[in-house]
Design a protein around this motif. Structure first.
Motif, PDB file in Angstrom:
ATOM      1  N   ALA A 191       0.838  -1.204   0.000  1.00 31.83           N
ATOM      2  CA  ALA A 191       0.000   0.000   0.000  1.00 31.83           C
ATOM      3  C   ALA A 191       0.871   1.251   0.000  1.00 31.83           C
ATOM      4  CB  ALA A 191      -0.926  -0.011   1.220  1.00 31.83           C
ATOM      5  N   MET A 192       1.975   1.205   0.743  1.00 29.24           N
ATOM      6  CA  MET A 192       2.881   2.352   0.747  1.00 29.24           C
ATOM      7  C   MET A 192       3.622   2.487  -0.578  1.00 29.24           C
ATOM      8  SD  MET A 192       4.488   2.584   4.613  1.00 29.24           S
ATOM      9  CE  MET A 192       4.833   0.842   4.861  1.00 29.24           C
ATOM     10  N   SER A 233       1.415   4.191  -2.971  1.00 27.54           N
ATOM     11  CA  SER A 233       0.802   5.390  -2.415  1.00 27.54           C
ATOM     12  C   SER A 233       1.188   6.628  -3.214  1.00 27.54           C
ATOM     13  CB  SER A 233       1.236   5.562  -0.958  1.00 27.54           C
ATOM     14  OG  SER A 233       0.898   6.830  -0.464  1.00 27.54           O
ATOM     15  N   MET A 285       6.167   7.926   1.749  1.00 25.57           N
ATOM     16  CA  MET A 285       5.777   6.541   1.998  1.00 25.57           C
ATOM     17  C   MET A 285       6.325   5.624   0.915  1.00 25.57           C
ATOM     18  SD  MET A 285       1.843   7.107   3.301  1.00 25.57           S
ATOM     19  CE  MET A 285       1.621   5.403   3.771  1.00 25.57           C
ATOM     20  N   ARG A 286       6.251   6.071  -0.338  1.00 26.40           N
ATOM     21  CA  ARG A 286       6.799   5.267  -1.431  1.00 26.40           C
ATOM     22  C   ARG A 286       8.297   5.065  -1.256  1.00 26.40           C
ATOM     23  NH1 ARG A 286       4.048   8.648  -4.973  1.00 26.40           N
ATOM     24  NH2 ARG A 286       6.061   9.421  -5.736  1.00 26.40           N
ATOM     25  N   PHE A 334      -8.071   7.303  -2.252  1.00 25.67           N
ATOM     26  CA  PHE A 334      -7.045   6.315  -2.587  1.00 25.67           C
ATOM     27  C   PHE A 334      -7.190   5.071  -1.721  1.00 25.67           C
ATOM     28  CE2 PHE A 334      -2.936   4.495  -1.349  1.00 25.67           C
ATOM     29  CZ  PHE A 334      -2.523   4.000  -2.581  1.00 25.67           C
ATOM     30  N   THR A 335      -7.430   5.276  -0.425  1.00 27.50           N
ATOM     31  CA  THR A 335      -7.570   4.132   0.479  1.00 27.50           C
ATOM     32  C   THR A 335      -8.763   3.274   0.094  1.00 27.50           C
ATOM     33  OG1 THR A 335      -6.615   5.444   2.283  1.00 27.50           O
ATOM     34  CG2 THR A 335      -7.820   3.445   2.888  1.00 27.50           C
ATOM     35  N   LEU A 349      -7.976   1.315  -3.093  1.00 30.06           N
ATOM     36  CA  LEU A 349      -7.061   0.214  -2.803  1.00 30.06           C
ATOM     37  C   LEU A 349      -7.784  -0.927  -2.095  1.00 30.06           C
ATOM     38  CD1 LEU A 349      -3.974  -0.271  -3.150  1.00 30.06           C
ATOM     39  CD2 LEU A 349      -3.724   0.422  -0.769  1.00 30.06           C
TER      40      LEU A 349
END
Length: 224
Positions: free
Chosen positions: A39-40, A43, A48-49, A134-135, A138
């Motif tokens: 997920a990161m 992201s 986070m990426r 986005f969450t 996903l």
């Protein structure tokens, strides 16, 4: 040749039970941590990426033995972290679970990322056009399909995890590998029997996992 098995000196079932628990807890933790990492990695937040990419590339290319020994020396002996355990065997077991999760989660992440790549980009774009965050995209659109597409590589990761539990003996986890080391030292005249017993035990642990997840891969395959 088989007299040492009848003496009750070695608790084979207990050792393999510890290995099964080690594999189970590590598998659950790895799936959770691997999902968080993927997920990161996808992201929209650069920090986070960057963290997830660096973590995966560094830990995935570090030997598992180094990861587990680092958990023992760094967390337990240097920082005094015992994860709520008192006995050395329990501390070793819990640190082994932590190390296996930290290590195997990277492979789960890459397996899921390959599954995400099979999802048509138009589906995510359509979900965003509907106003989903986005969450939500996903969780509701991408990951369900990614898990279905990644069942086969995830099965390989979990089978490898079960075999990797043997490395936990290096930090004192009282699993099958730890007992095998003791038996090899004490039963030098029956090495072939010892190796055969533990090879059969690991086949019993890993073969059902491969068969069940292979069946699940066919049942859950995404039809396009």
């Amino acid at each position: 040749m088989f007299d040492f098995l009848d003496s009750g000196q070695y608790d084979l079932l207990g050792a393999f039970w510890v290995t099964a628990q080690l594999a189970l807890y590590s598998a659950i933790g790895s799936l959770i941590w691997g999902t968080a990492l993927v997920a990161m990695r996808v992201s929209p937040v650069p920090l986070m990426r960057g963290f997830a990419t660096a973590y995966v590339n560094v830990v995935r290319n570090t030997p598992l033995t180094v990861v587990l020994v680092a958990c023992l020396l760094g967390l337990n002996q240097t920082l005094g972290i015992s994860l709520g355990a008192d006995r050395f065997e329990d501390i070793g077991f819990r640190l082994a679970v932590l190390g296996l999760v930290a290590y195997t989660g990277t492979f789960v992440c890459e397996a899921l990322r390959s599954g995400i790549n099979t999802v048509p980009p138009g589906q995510a774009e359509a979900a965003r056009a509907l106003g989903l965050s986005f969450t939500q995209v996903l969780r509701l659109v991408i990951l369900p399909q990614a898990f279905r597409a990644a069942v086969t590589p995830l099965a390989n990761v979990l089978i490898a995890l079960t075999k990797n539990t043997t490395v936990a003996a290096a930090i004192g986890a009282a699993d099958a590998a730890f007992l095998m080391k003791t038996m090899i030292e004490n039963e030098a005249d029956a090495l072939f029997v010892v190796f055969a017993i533990f090879a059969f035990g690991f086949i019993v642990l890993t073969l059902p996992t491969g068969l069940i997840l292979g069946w699940a891969a066919k049942r859950l395959a995404v039809k396009r």
